[in-house]
Design an enzyme around this catalytic site. Structure first.
Site, PDB file in Angstrom:
ATOM      1  N   SER A  36       1.351  -1.390  -0.055  1.00 64.16           N
ATOM      2  CA  SER A  36       0.104  -0.301   0.054  1.00 64.16           C
ATOM      3  C   SER A  36       0.506   1.561   0.224  1.00 64.16           C
ATOM      4  CB  SER A  36      -0.963  -0.151   1.051  1.00 64.16           C
ATOM      5  OG  SER A  36      -2.069   1.307   1.220  1.00 64.16           O
ATOM      6  N   ARG A  37       0.549   2.144  -0.354  1.00 61.84           N
ATOM      7  CA  ARG A  37       0.839   3.592  -1.136  1.00 61.84           C
ATOM      8  C   ARG A  37       1.404   4.519   1.282  1.00 61.84           C
ATOM      9  NH1 ARG A  37      -1.602   7.572  -4.682  1.00 61.84           N
ATOM     10  NH2 ARG A  37      -2.801   6.217  -3.985  1.00 61.84           N
ATOM     11  N   LYS A  90     -15.219  -5.340  -4.812  1.00 66.29           N
ATOM     12  CA  LYS A  90     -16.315  -4.484  -5.731  1.00 66.29           C
ATOM     13  C   LYS A  90     -15.769  -3.217  -5.412  1.00 66.29           C
ATOM     14  CE  LYS A  90     -18.572  -2.059  -2.629  1.00 66.29           C
ATOM     15  NZ  LYS A  90     -19.365  -1.317  -3.434  1.00 66.29           N
TER      16      LYS A  90
END
Length: 307
Positions: A36-37, A90
């Site tokens: 993750s950044r 989603k």
């Protein structure tokens, strides 16, 4: 069997609220890495890119991709190419074509691809499906209205092209509708776009089935106060109301089914099932309806939206 060694890409609010508790309580999975950044998980090796993570941690069996849909295809492609099973949050992608491409790649690589629809696993959805299967449906009305400032504060990606706008929650309703009602197709739509945004803040949709069943859906991100996540069906057995996002079922005003919410634990049980079985679960019906709405819908511009 040994646990499935899992990695997560995109450590944000939905991961902390739903994915991490569900994984922790499922013995089929062991979280071994994140990419993750900005976000990390205490005690878990963290990387800033999926490439670095896959290179450094060869023991990963599966990857859950939880970044915004506009950026998911590239990460999913890399994970599948590396022979990893993939769980797609989603909506599964920004376009139908890219998800179809991922499905073909998963098949070629012999790994599982899961397009997850968490609202389908709301506690009363199966009870609603069973009720409707036992009667004749006359019409249905979907009311999915919430306050975007509460649920998506300062999340600019949802307003960008591909972020879906009000269809981000609306696709949850469509995931239930496509599970409990006969196959439908869109006949008309009006999409309301704030004059300063690239995605809609509201949508009014008209569907029908091949047998002429009418279904009306209203999505709106401007609702304050009580939020509305309801599906109402008029049937020969009376009125059915699937309310609170699928958590309660009532027939003719009487509550007939409710249970504690367990959507994400159910998703991870399903993911484990398909990984063990060597199959995929990629139903694109909800996303196809959204694509049809953008294709067929009339655009109406409304006042600018500011957080």
């Amino acid at each position: 069997m040994s646990p499935i060694n899992l990695a997560i890409v995109g450590v944000g609010k939905i991961v902390r609220d739903q994915h991490l508790p569900s994984i922790a309580n499922n013995s089929d999975f062991k979280l071994i890495a994140t990419a993750s950044r900005h976000g990390t998980v205490d005690g878990i090796p963290a990387f800033t890119s999926i490439e670095a993570m896959l290179d450094a941690v060869p023991g990963i069996d599966a990857v859950s991709l939880c970044m915004p849909p506009q950026y998911r295809y590239e990460a999913a492609y890399k994970a599948l190419e590396a022979g990893k099973h993939v769980f797609l949050e989603k909506p599964p992608g920004a376009t139908l074509s890219e998800v179809a491409d991922l499905e073909a790649l998963a098949k070629a690589k012999g790994v599982s691809l899961f397009a997850s629809w968490h609202s389908r696993y709301a506690p009363a959805v199966e009870a609603a499906k069973a009720f409707l299967a036992g009667t004749t449906i006359k019409s249905a009305h979907v009311i999915w209205k919430e306050d975007v400032r509460h649920w998506h504060p300062n999340q600019e990606w949802i307003w960008q092209a591909g972020g879906l706008g009000v269809f981000d929650p609306g696709i949850n309703a469509l995931s239930i509708v496509t599970h409990i009602l006969p196959p439908l197709f869109l006949t008309g739509a009006v999409l309301e776009f704030p004059e300063n945004r690239d995605s809609p803040i509201a949508a009014d949709l008209q569907f029908k089935s091949g047998q002429g069943l009418p279904v009306h859906a209203e999505f709106d991100w401007r609702q304050t106060g009580k939020q509305s996540w309801d599906i109402v069906a008029e049937t020969e057995a009376g009125q059915m109301v699937l309310s609170e996002g699928g958590s309660k079922l009532s027939v003719n005003g009487a509550l007939t089914f409710t249970a504690p919410e367990a959507e994400y634990p159910s998703l991870y049980r399903r993911f484990a099932e398909i990984v063990k079985a060597g199959t995929s679960d990629v139903d694109l019906a909800p996303l196809r309806h959204v694509a049809d709405a953008f294709m067929l819908g009339k655009r109406k511009f409304v006042e600018a939206f500011h957080d």
